[in-house]
Design an enzyme around this catalytic site. Structure first.
Site, PDB file in Angstrom:
ATOM      1  N   LEU A   1      28.545  33.439  -3.072  1.00 57.82           N
ATOM      2  CA  LEU A   1      28.017  31.811  -3.383  1.00 57.82           C
ATOM      3  C   LEU A   1      28.918  31.463  -4.407  1.00 57.82           C
ATOM      4  O   LEU A   1      29.121  30.413  -4.574  1.00 57.82           O
ATOM      5  CB  LEU A   1      26.586  32.014  -4.129  1.00 57.82           C
TER       6      LEU A   1
ATOM      7  N   GLU B   1      32.448  32.591  -7.657  1.00 55.88           N
ATOM      8  CA  GLU B   1      33.181  33.580  -8.242  1.00 55.88           C
ATOM      9  C   GLU B   1      33.485  33.081  -9.399  1.00 55.88           C
ATOM     10  O   GLU B   1      34.088  31.786  -9.648  1.00 55.88           O
ATOM     11  CB  GLU B   1      34.267  33.689  -7.330  1.00 55.88           C
ATOM     12  N   GLY B   2      33.406  33.793 -10.635  1.00 53.34           N
ATOM     13  CA  GLY B   2      34.176  33.403 -11.736  1.00 53.34           C
ATOM     14  C   GLY B   2      34.760  34.753 -12.605  1.00 53.34           C
ATOM     15  O   GLY B   2      35.097  35.538 -11.963  1.00 53.34           O
TER      16      GLY B   2
ATOM     17  N   PHE C   1      34.047  36.805 -14.681  1.00 54.46           N
ATOM     18  CA  PHE C   1      33.129  37.856 -15.056  1.00 54.46           C
ATOM     19  C   PHE C   1      32.517  38.656 -13.787  1.00 54.46           C
ATOM     20  O   PHE C   1      31.957  39.600 -13.904  1.00 54.46           O
ATOM     21  CB  PHE C   1      31.947  37.414 -15.818  1.00 54.46           C
TER      22      PHE C   1
ATOM     23  N   VAL D   1      28.895  36.083  -7.379  1.00 53.35           N
ATOM     24  CA  VAL D   1      27.385  35.842  -6.948  1.00 53.35           C
ATOM     25  C   VAL D   1      27.250  35.931  -5.513  1.00 53.35           C
ATOM     26  O   VAL D   1      28.006  35.262  -4.832  1.00 53.35           O
ATOM     27  CB  VAL D   1      26.940  34.801  -7.805  1.00 53.35           C
TER      28      VAL D   1
ATOM     29  N   LYS E   1      24.058  38.678  -8.732  1.00 48.98           N
ATOM     30  CA  LYS E   1      25.507  38.591  -9.673  1.00 48.98           C
ATOM     31  C   LYS E   1      25.810  39.912  -9.819  1.00 48.98           C
ATOM     32  O   LYS E   1      25.142  40.888 -10.348  1.00 48.98           O
ATOM     33  CB  LYS E   1      24.915  37.695 -10.983  1.00 48.98           C
TER      34      LYS E   1
ATOM     35  N   ASP F   1      27.675  26.076 -21.332  1.00 46.07           N
ATOM     36  CA  ASP F   1      28.619  25.880 -20.419  1.00 46.07           C
ATOM     37  C   ASP F   1      28.022  24.779 -19.325  1.00 46.07           C
ATOM     38  O   ASP F   1      28.058  24.934 -18.087  1.00 46.07           O
ATOM     39  CB  ASP F   1      28.746  27.069 -19.539  1.00 46.07           C
TER      40      ASP F   1
END
Length: 419
Positions: free
Chosen positions: A8, A10-11, A13, A16, A29, A124
């Protein structure tokens, strides 16, 4: 757990995934163990625990460690992110009609208002971190990974966030992110949603908002939210009423809980034992913004696992036209006794019958007492109040007044006690 290959998001950290979790779909996550400390992980879980609200994503279960990755199961929203809704209309399944727009704006503001009531700063906020549910248009604030507890200037985490939605004091002076910077980011998001244009961050100010939104109903509230000086910027408690009013939403969307409140009364309730009006509880609704932090922002926070054990609904007041008798009545004795019984509630100590005009005046005074606005000639005013004790809704009250051509045609006072 049945795994799927759907990623779903991607960051920095982690990622998901959309996966089956305990017979339901979840946004799972997964964060590599070395990228997040146990302290930060515990803080994120505590944020989810405190922020239980329909407009904030839910934590479904405990966080576990699997294959050297922290697994965080979150509520899956069947919808799209607000970034798609605003800027990629060809992909979006949501039509931004005035009604749908109002539902989205009010929902995400209610969610942020609730976070701030719990001393939580998101840090954020951006369209990517707000989901919109298909079918209901429910807005849900997601990605609480950078959220922190902030009170009396004390942080529980370092400052991080997206520069495109950072307030002027954060970008120019390096000031720590706070509730006020969250409000600024939400103001910019609302402006972009209404205008469907991406606003350059340095240009966002009250003058730019007036130029962009012009006579749109949210213009005044958003101008207060993007005030460059954080000391003059409005809080969510100060603007939430304006946001609800701009969306024509003094009322929360109908839910099963609310419909249950309007079942027919089981007992005979007279005007004398009617529940007291929400306006007579020692607080002026003109100061409702200051009181907002002491009550639950939505009736959806009623604990659904506990049934409503005690509720009552007051009857609708009716104005009865009666003419005083000048001479003795020529009606039958039985009829005289019956009329005397019916009129007892209307006869004061002086035994003089209250006139119809006096009744209308008293009803108008009672209905208009401490309302946040004057009664319109033709229209509807609804006031709701909530009491929160130990994080749960303890009492819910509602007063509704409907007028037509200067006359009150409906007056209702409902009280729900969840004890």
């Amino acid at each position: 757990m049945a795994y799927s290959t759907a990623t779903l998001a991607e960051g920095c950290f982690g990622k998901v995934y959309k996966e089956k979790y305990n017979d339901t779909w979840a946004a799972v996550k997964k964060v590599p163990q070395q990228l997040i400390s146990r302290k930060d992980l515990e803080r994120e879980c505590e944020v989810y625990k405190r922020a239980e609200h329909p407009n904030i994503v839910k934590l479904l279960d405990k966080v576990t460690l699997r294959d050297r990755k922290w697994v965080i199961p979150l509520e899956f929203i069947f919808g799209e992110d607000l970034e798609t809704t605003i800027f990629h209309s060809f992909k979006s399944k949501i039509q931004l009609t005035p009604s749908n727009k109002a539902t989205i704006i009010i929902g995400m503001c209610e969610g942020l208002f609730y976070l701030h009531n719990k001393d939580i700063v998101h840090q954020d906020l951006k369209p990517d971190n707000i989901m919109v549910e298909h079918g209901t248009n429910r807005a849900v604030i997601i990605d609480m990974g950078l959220a922190k507890f902030f009170r009396y200037g004390l942080n529980s985490a370092i400052d991080r966030g997206n520069e495109a939605y950072s307030a002027p004091e954060v970008l120019q002076m390096g000031t720590q992110r706070s509730h006020r910077s969250d409000v600024w980011a939400m103001g910019k998001i609302i402006a972009e949603l209404c205008a469907r244009v991406r606003l350059p961050t340095p240009s966002v100010c009250p003058a730019k908002i007036k130029e962009t939104l012009k006579d749109q109903p949210y213009c005044k509230a958003v101008c207060r939210m993007v005030e460059p000086d954080p000391s003059l910027r409005a809080s969510m408690a100060a603007v939430i009423s304006d946001i609800r009013r701009a969306g024509g939403a003094g009322i929360v969307a109908n839910t099963p809980i609310q419909r249950e409140l309007f079942k027919p009364s089981l007992t005979n309730i007279t005007d004398r034992n009617r529940s007291p009006s929400p306006m007579n509880r020692g607080a002026n609704l003109l100061n409702r913004d200051q009181l907002a932090q002491n009550r639950s922002p939505s009736p959806l926070n009623i604990n659904k696992s506990e049934p409503l054990q005690n509720w009552e609904r007051t009857p609708r007041l009716q104005i009865v036209n009666r003419t005083p008798q000048v001479g003795p009545s020529i009606s039958a004795p039985g009829r005289i006794a019956e009329d005397k019984t019916k009129n007892q509630a209307l006869i004061p100590a002086g035994k003089a019958e209250i006139s119809s005009e006096f009744m209308k005046m008293k009803l108008h005074q009672q209905a208009a007492k401490d309302l946040p606005c004057n009664l319109p000639t033709t229209g509807r005013v609804m006031v709701r109040r909530f009491e929160e004790i130990n994080g749960e809704c303890d009492r819910w009250e509602q007063t509704e007044v409907v007028t037509r051509n200067g006359k009150i045609v409906k007056y209702e006072d409902v009280k729900v006690d969840t004890k």
